[in-house]
Every structure is written in structure tokens, then in C-alpha cells.
Motif scaffolding. Structure first.
Motif, PDB file in Angstrom:
ATOM      1  N   VAL A 120       0.848  -1.207   0.000  1.00 37.88           N
ATOM      2  CA  VAL A 120       0.000   0.000   0.000  1.00 37.88           C
ATOM      3  C   VAL A 120       0.882   1.256   0.000  1.00 37.88           C
ATOM      4  N   ARG A 121       1.950   1.250   0.794  1.00 38.72           N
ATOM      5  CA  ARG A 121       2.780   2.455   0.937  1.00 38.72           C
ATOM      6  C   ARG A 121       3.603   2.750  -0.311  1.00 38.72           C
ATOM      7  N   TYR A 122       4.050   1.699  -1.006  1.00 34.43           N
ATOM      8  CA  TYR A 122       4.934   1.956  -2.156  1.00 34.43           C
ATOM      9  C   TYR A 122       4.211   1.953  -3.501  1.00 34.43           C
ATOM     10  N   THR A 123       2.987   1.427  -3.549  1.00 30.94           N
ATOM     11  CA  THR A 123       2.267   1.403  -4.833  1.00 30.94           C
ATOM     12  C   THR A 123       1.463   2.701  -4.988  1.00 30.94           C
ATOM     13  N   GLN A 178       1.323  -9.353  -4.054  1.00 31.81           N
ATOM     14  CA  GLN A 178       1.891  -8.816  -5.306  1.00 31.81           C
ATOM     15  C   GLN A 178       1.342  -7.421  -5.563  1.00 31.81           C
ATOM     16  N   ASP A 179       2.181  -6.552  -6.112  1.00 33.73           N
ATOM     17  CA  ASP A 179       1.684  -5.214  -6.481  1.00 33.73           C
ATOM     18  C   ASP A 179       2.251  -4.835  -7.835  1.00 33.73           C
ATOM     19  N   ASN A 180       1.657  -3.812  -8.454  1.00 35.19           N
ATOM     20  CA  ASN A 180       2.217  -3.323  -9.722  1.00 35.19           C
ATOM     21  C   ASN A 180       2.821  -1.938  -9.520  1.00 35.19           C
ATOM     22  N   PRO A 229       6.341   0.469  -8.121  1.00 38.31           N
ATOM     23  CA  PRO A 229       7.594   0.862  -8.812  1.00 38.31           C
ATOM     24  C   PRO A 229       8.582  -0.279  -9.029  1.00 38.31           C
ATOM     25  N   GLY A 230       8.455  -1.339  -8.250  1.00 39.41           N
ATOM     26  CA  GLY A 230       9.425  -2.435  -8.357  1.00 39.41           C
ATOM     27  C   GLY A 230      10.764  -2.058  -7.734  1.00 39.41           C
ATOM     28  N   ILE A 231      11.642  -3.036  -7.638  1.00 42.21           N
ATOM     29  CA  ILE A 231      12.937  -2.817  -6.970  1.00 42.21           C
ATOM     30  C   ILE A 231      14.050  -3.332  -7.886  1.00 42.21           C
ATOM     31  N   TYR A 263      17.725  -1.443   5.937  1.00 45.18           N
ATOM     32  CA  TYR A 263      18.074  -1.254   4.522  1.00 45.18           C
ATOM     33  C   TYR A 263      16.847  -0.712   3.783  1.00 45.18           C
ATOM     34  N   ARG A 264      17.028   0.390   3.106  1.00 47.41           N
ATOM     35  CA  ARG A 264      15.930   0.986   2.350  1.00 47.41           C
ATOM     36  C   ARG A 264      16.407   1.295   0.940  1.00 47.41           C
ATOM     37  N   VAL A 265      15.530   1.089  -0.036  1.00 47.82           N
ATOM     38  CA  VAL A 265      15.887   1.446  -1.409  1.00 47.82           C
ATOM     39  C   VAL A 265      15.725   2.955  -1.560  1.00 47.82           C
ATOM     40  N   ASP A 266      14.613   3.425  -1.080  1.00 45.40           N
ATOM     41  CA  ASP A 266      14.353   4.862  -1.155  1.00 45.40           C
ATOM     42  C   ASP A 266      14.043   5.346   0.266  1.00 45.40           C
ATOM     43  N   GLY A 267      15.072   5.848   0.933  1.00 42.35           N
ATOM     44  CA  GLY A 267      14.953   6.207   2.345  1.00 42.35           C
ATOM     45  C   GLY A 267      13.889   7.255   2.607  1.00 42.35           C
ATOM     46  N   ARG A 292      11.240   8.044   0.851  1.00 42.18           N
ATOM     47  CA  ARG A 292       9.865   7.560   0.658  1.00 42.18           C
ATOM     48  C   ARG A 292       9.462   6.669   1.836  1.00 42.18           C
ATOM     49  N   SER A 293      10.427   5.833   2.261  1.00 38.83           N
ATOM     50  CA  SER A 293      10.130   4.941   3.377  1.00 38.83           C
ATOM     51  C   SER A 293       9.737   5.752   4.609  1.00 38.83           C
ATOM     52  N   ARG A 294      10.551   6.760   4.936  1.00 36.85           N
ATOM     53  CA  ARG A 294      10.284   7.534   6.161  1.00 36.85           C
ATOM     54  C   ARG A 294       9.009   8.348   6.023  1.00 36.85           C
ATOM     55  N   GLY A 314       7.778   4.304   7.373  1.00 32.86           N
ATOM     56  CA  GLY A 314       8.558   3.051   7.410  1.00 32.86           C
ATOM     57  C   GLY A 314       9.700   3.128   8.415  1.00 32.86           C
ATOM     58  N   THR A 315      10.064   1.997   8.965  1.00 32.71           N
ATOM     59  CA  THR A 315      11.180   1.965   9.926  1.00 32.71           C
ATOM     60  C   THR A 315      12.410   1.293   9.327  1.00 32.71           C
ATOM     61  N   GLY A 316      12.232   0.653   8.169  1.00 30.72           N
ATOM     62  CA  GLY A 316      13.356  -0.084   7.579  1.00 30.72           C
ATOM     63  C   GLY A 316      13.545  -1.443   8.233  1.00 30.72           C
ATOM     64  N   LEU A 317      12.601  -1.846   9.091  1.00 30.85           N
ATOM     65  CA  LEU A 317      12.750  -3.121   9.799  1.00 30.85           C
ATOM     66  C   LEU A 317      11.709  -4.157   9.362  1.00 30.85           C
ATOM     67  N   GLY A 318      10.720  -3.705   8.561  1.00 28.03           N
ATOM     68  CA  GLY A 318       9.573  -4.576   8.229  1.00 28.03           C
ATOM     69  C   GLY A 318       9.972  -5.909   7.613  1.00 28.03           C
ATOM     70  N   LEU A 319      10.759  -5.870   6.524  1.00 32.24           N
ATOM     71  CA  LEU A 319      11.084  -7.127   5.826  1.00 32.24           C
ATOM     72  C   LEU A 319      12.015  -8.000   6.665  1.00 32.24           C
ATOM     73  N   SER A 320      12.806  -7.346   7.502  1.00 34.20           N
ATOM     74  CA  SER A 320      13.680  -8.113   8.397  1.00 34.20           C
ATOM     75  C   SER A 320      12.808  -8.919   9.372  1.00 34.20           C
ATOM     76  N   GLY A 377       6.575  -3.981 -10.806  1.00 32.51           N
ATOM     77  CA  GLY A 377       6.005  -4.320  -9.509  1.00 32.51           C
ATOM     78  C   GLY A 377       6.799  -5.382  -8.765  1.00 32.51           C
ATOM     79  N   SER A 378       6.269  -5.775  -7.630  1.00 33.95           N
ATOM     80  CA  SER A 378       6.997  -6.717  -6.757  1.00 33.95           C
ATOM     81  C   SER A 378       6.064  -7.814  -6.268  1.00 33.95           C
ATOM     82  N   ARG A 379       6.700  -8.937  -5.909  1.00 26.28           N
ATOM     83  CA  ARG A 379       5.938 -10.062  -5.357  1.00 26.28           C
ATOM     84  C   ARG A 379       6.735 -10.637  -4.184  1.00 26.28           C
ATOM     85  N   PHE A 380       6.124 -10.601  -3.016  1.00 24.55           N
ATOM     86  CA  PHE A 380       6.760 -11.134  -1.793  1.00 24.55           C
ATOM     87  C   PHE A 380       5.989 -12.377  -1.383  1.00 24.55           C
ATOM     88  N   SER A 381       6.678 -13.523  -1.302  1.00 12.36           N
ATOM     89  CA  SER A 381       5.976 -14.782  -0.994  1.00 12.36           C
ATOM     90  C   SER A 381       6.492 -15.406   0.293  1.00 12.36           C
TER      91      SER A 381
HETATM   92  P1  ADP Z   1      10.342   0.069   5.321  1.00  9.07           P
HETATM   93  O1  ADP Z   1       9.846   0.293   6.692  1.00  9.07           O
HETATM   94  O2  ADP Z   1      11.336   1.092   4.879  1.00  9.07           O
HETATM   95  O3  ADP Z   1       9.262  -0.152   4.350  1.00  9.07           O
HETATM   96  P2  ADP Z   1      10.975  -2.681   4.895  1.00  9.07           P
HETATM   97  O4  ADP Z   1      11.966  -3.540   5.539  1.00  9.07           O
HETATM   98  O5  ADP Z   1       9.554  -3.090   4.997  1.00  9.07           O
HETATM   99  O6  ADP Z   1      11.225  -1.242   5.456  1.00  9.07           O
HETATM  100  O7  ADP Z   1      11.340  -2.600   3.356  1.00  9.07           O
HETATM  101  C1  ADP Z   1      12.669  -2.320   2.992  1.00  9.07           C
HETATM  102  C2  ADP Z   1      12.706  -1.546   1.702  1.00  9.07           C
HETATM  103  O8  ADP Z   1      12.221  -2.361   0.643  1.00  9.07           O
HETATM  104  C3  ADP Z   1      11.804  -0.357   1.703  1.00  9.07           C
HETATM  105  O9  ADP Z   1      12.444   0.754   2.254  1.00  9.07           O
HETATM  106  C4  ADP Z   1      11.506  -0.193   0.243  1.00  9.07           C
HETATM  107  O10 ADP Z   1      12.526   0.574  -0.357  1.00  9.07           O
HETATM  108  C5  ADP Z   1      11.562  -1.582  -0.317  1.00  9.07           C
HETATM  109  N1  ADP Z   1      10.197  -2.163  -0.495  1.00  9.07           N
HETATM  110  C6  ADP Z   1       9.552  -2.968   0.360  1.00  9.07           C
HETATM  111  N2  ADP Z   1       8.354  -3.338  -0.141  1.00  9.07           N
HETATM  112  C7  ADP Z   1       8.245  -2.748  -1.353  1.00  9.07           C
HETATM  113  C8  ADP Z   1       7.248  -2.760  -2.376  1.00  9.07           C
HETATM  114  N3  ADP Z   1       6.110  -3.453  -2.251  1.00  9.07           N
HETATM  115  N4  ADP Z   1       7.506  -2.057  -3.483  1.00  9.07           N
HETATM  116  C9  ADP Z   1       8.647  -1.373  -3.637  1.00  9.07           C
HETATM  117  N5  ADP Z   1       9.629  -1.307  -2.703  1.00  9.07           N
HETATM  118  C10 ADP Z   1       9.429  -2.001  -1.579  1.00  9.07           C
END
Ligand code: ADP
Length: 434
Positions: A334-337, A360-362, A364-366, A379-383, A385-387, A391-397, A419-423
């Protein structure tokens, strides 16, 4: 041998008795004949003694290779005593050999490297760990000067400094780190102990990074809050401005709250035992919950595609953790799409009986280069946007941790612009029909 001795004695006796009788002119001289017999007897015994001593010496020169000679009289006793002494010495040597063997095996079993140097810095002995640590050959490099083989300048300086109170840590060419300790012993000899501390150094570096990251993450909202408090304390603000500053303060404190919550979640995940494999709960109930939450978060800005039918499945583990993992993935989507984007949640039974839950979302993709590091803490791709989106940068961890604790794994596929797909791949032993 005994026959030879007896024959020699008889011969001497015969000579002693018969010879004087056959000597012309002396047969009638009793005294002379007796003396001659005595002299011949003494000579015979002398020869016999010499022969026995020679036999004894020949045996003593190679007591292991030769059988002991069979000699009579006191020599037999002597040989018996020598043999007993030799046996005792042999047994002692064997006992010592076994003790040394045991001792070396114990050092060999040590996880640390042990290397002995003589006074000329030549390698006298080393165990296989030391050989591995220093890249040495356990046999070929014996008696080589260690500084010809281990040329790291820090090590050479340490060895030659003769100041061994501190240990030395040296980086190896293959990226590992060795902690080295030297000690003097004997006459000029030195003992070199080595320990592979790569893992400890890595953990220490991670801990330092983590503390630095947490401090950095907290410092920014804290500085903003302090600024706002000062603004409110020093400037006379209009009601509208005041409300705006208060809202900004709320956002900053919310940011800190989320960070602390995520940190506590991670600490809990790391500290708690593996989730039970027999605590079953309904997947459909969980899916209902996360769907409602994601739609609330999106507030109508996205299109959602949910599984059509009820799954009728039960999963085993900690439901609140799986809830947290799915919520994290959906909230990222929701936050990145961008608005009007599409987000879907799908389920697929795997061939091995496991279950794959994909978000899955459509968006920006990574880019591919970020994918391997995405689950690292902070770790953030786009710091920005995350903040900006909380975002805390800890979600996927957190998500990865939860998957691994349940024996599953997190798979990430993404393509820039598509887009991206997390499984979440759930193991078969934790899935069954409800
Ligand atoms: P954050 O709290 O920054 O979202 P996450 O650990 O959840 O931290 O995600 C790490 C980084 O992965 C994000 O900062 C973002 O850059 C990238 N990311 C995560 N999910 C998506 C997504 N669905 N689409 C694009 N980028 C994503």
C-alpha cells in the motif's frame, strides 16, 4: 650353545690332565704337571669368559634385534637382570609414547591453532587448525622459519617485539580474522595460539552498526520534536499554526513509537523459542483480518484482489507472528504502490504439501542489485519515501525472521517499473485442512 660350552670345558680339562703326562721329562714332576694343568685350566676359563663377554656385548649392542645369548653361570643371571631392565624401559617408553600421543590428539582436537616455535623461530610442531589458519603444510613446513611463510607485517612485528601481554588480531587474505597470542616457554621457545574470530568480529560489527542505526533513526525525529517544542515555547503561534505544529509533533512521536515497536518485535522474535508445530489456527480468519486492515490503510486508493474461495486450511505456529508478517507485506504494498495501483493476495499449494502466500503489487518495483540486501535491518531502497510513509526499515527483516522461525522462507521477486511479489513459503508440516 650349552653343548659348545660343555665341550670347551671338557677340552680344557682333558688338556690339563693329559698334556703334562705326555710332555717328555715332566711326567715325573708332580708340581710342574699340576702347575701346567692349572695354567691351562685358567687359560681355558679366560678364553671362555672372553667369549661370553663378547657374546654379551654383541647382544647389548642390538638388544632389540638379537636374541639374548644363552650363557651359563653368573652370565645367565646377568642377562636375566638386563632383560628385565630392558623390558621395564621398553614398557616405560611405550607408556610415555601413548601419553604423548594422547596429548597431541587432545591438542589436535582443539578448535584453536597451536604452533610451537624454537629459539630460531622455526616451526617445531603445529596442529591442523594452525596449519589451516596460517595456510601451512603440517609436515612440509616443519623446521621452516615462520616469518618466511607468514609474512603479515603486524604478525612479524608482534613476533619480534617479545611483548606478548596483548593479543593481536590480523585480517587474513580470505576475509577471516585471526586472534593471535604468543607465550614464551622452555629455552627461547615460543607457543603461538591462533583463534578464528571472524564470526565474533562480524557480530561485533553488526552490533555496532545496529546501535549506530538505531541512534540515527531516533535522533532525527527527536531533533524535530525538540525543535517544535522550542518553537511553541518561544514563538507566539496562531491557533492554526499551533495545530499544525502539534500535528507534526504527533507524526514524529509516532515515528519513534513505530521504531521502538519494531525493535521490540525483533528482540522478541530473536529471544523466544521456536513456534510450536501443533498450535493450529484457521487461515481464513487471519485472511479476513488482514484484508480489512489493508483496505483501511489504503483508504480506497488501490484496487485489491483477494482469494475468491475460503481456503479451509489451518496453519501451525504463532498466529500473531503470521498476522504481523502478512500485515507488513500488505502495508509495504500500500505504501509503495501509487494510487490506482493493484495489490493482490494469492495462495498456492506447493508440490511438497507446503503453502505459498504471495502479496503482489504493480508498483515501482525494486532494482535487482537491492534484492539481496532488502531484508537487512534498516536497509531501504528509497529512504525518504520509506520515512515519509512511516517506514522503519525493519519490516522485511521482521517478516524474514518470522518465516525462518516457522521453518519457511521469504521469496522476493521484483522488476523495476512492473512491480513486486513477496511470498511466504510455509512448510508442509505446518499446513493441514481445518
Ligand atoms: P520500510 O519500513 O522502509 O518499508 P521494509 O523492511 O519493509 O522497510 O522494506 C525495505 C525496503 O524495501 C523499503 O524501504 C523499500 O525501499 C523496499 N520495499 C519494500 N516493499 C516494497 C514494495 N512493495 N515495493 C517497492 N519497494 C518495496
Amino acid at each position: 650353545m650349552r653343548g659348545l660350552q660343555a665341550g670347551l670345558a671338557l677340552l680344557i680339562l682333558a688338556l690339563a690332565v693329559l698334556l703334562p703326562l705326555h710332555l717328555p721329562g715332566v711326567a715325573d714332576s708332580a708340581w710342574l704337571s699340576t702347575s701346567l694343568a692349572a695354567a691351562i685350566t685358567a687359560l681355558g676359563w679366560g678364553l671362555l669368559g672372553t667369549w661370553r663377554v663378547r657374546a654379551l656385548l654383541a647382544w647389548l649392542r642390538q638388544p632389540r634385534e638379537r636374541a639374548a645369548p644363552v650363557l651359563g653361570g653368573a652370565f645367565a643371571e646377568l642377562i636375566y637382570r638386563i632383560e628385565r631392565l630392558l623390558d621395564g624401559a621398553r614398557r616405560d617408553a611405550e607408556r610415555e609414547r601413548l601419553r604423548l600421543q594422547n596429548f597431541l590428539s587432545a591438542i589436535e582436537a582443539s578448535p584453536n591453532g597451536v604452533l610451537l616455535l624454537d629459539a630460531n623461530e622455526q616451526i617445531v610442531w603445529l596442529n591442523s587448525q594452525a596449519a589451516d589458519h596460517f595456510g601451512l603444510h603440517p609436515e612440509r613446513d616443519l623446521m621452516q622459519r615462520i616469518t618466511n611463510l607468514v609474512r603479515h607485517p603486524d604478525f612479524v612485528r608482534y613476533l619480534q617485539s617479545n611483548q606478548y601481554q596483548q593479543m593481536l588480531t590480523v585480517p587474513l587474505h580470505d576475509g577471516r580474522s585471526l586472534a593471535l597470542t604468543l607465550r614464551h616457554y622452555g629455552e627461547g621457545a615460543r607457543l603461538l595460539l591462533s583463534q578464528d574470530v571472524s564470526e565474533r568480529e562480524r557480530t561485533e560489527a553488526m552490533r555496532r552498526d545496529f546501535v549506530a542505526n538505531v541512534s540515527h533513526e531516533i535522533r532525527t525525529p527527536l531533533a524535530a520534536l525538540t525543535g517544535f517544542v522550542e518553537t511553541m515555547a518561544t514563538l507566539p503561534l496562531q491557533e492554526g499554526e499551533r495545530a499544525r505544529v502539534l500535528e507534526l509533533m504527533r507524526q514524529q512521536s509516532q515515528r519513534m513509537q513505530s521504531l521502538v515497536d519494531d525493535l521490540l518485535t525483533l528482540a522478541r522474535l530473536e529471544g523466544s523459542p521456536r513456534p510450536p508445530a501443533d498450535a493450529w489456527w484457521s487461515l481464513d480468519d487471519l485472511l479476513d483480518l488482514v484484508q480489512a486492515e489493508a483496505q483501511g490503510l489504503s483508504a480506497g486508493r488501490h484496487e485489491f484482489v483477494w482469494p475468491q474461495a475460503r481456503t479451509g486450511l489451518a496453519l501451525a505456529g504463532v498466529d500473531s507472528e503470521v498476522h504481523s508478517a502478512l500485515t507488513n507485506l500488505l502495508s509495504n504494498a500500500v505504501r509503495y504502490t501509487p494510487p490506482q495501483g493493484c495489490i493482490s493476495l494469492s495462495l498456492e499449494r506447493l508440490e511438497d504439501g507446503g503453502l505459498q502466500l504471495s502479496v503482489q503489487d504493480n508498483g515501482p518495483g525494486i532494482a535487482a542489485e537491492h534484492l539481496p540486501r532488502l531484508t537487512e535491518r534498516f536497509y531501504r531502497v528509497d529512504g525518504s519515501r520509506s520515512r515519509a510513509t512511516g517506514g522503519t526499515g525493519l519490516g522485511l527483516s521482521i517478516v524474514k525472521h518470522i518465516c525462518q522461525r516457522h521453518g519457511g522462507q521469504l521469496r522476493i521477486e521484483s522488476e523495476v517499473g512492473r512491480g513486486s511479489r513477496f511470498s511466504l513459503c510455509w512448510p508442509a508440516n505446518r499446513v493441514r485442512s481445518a
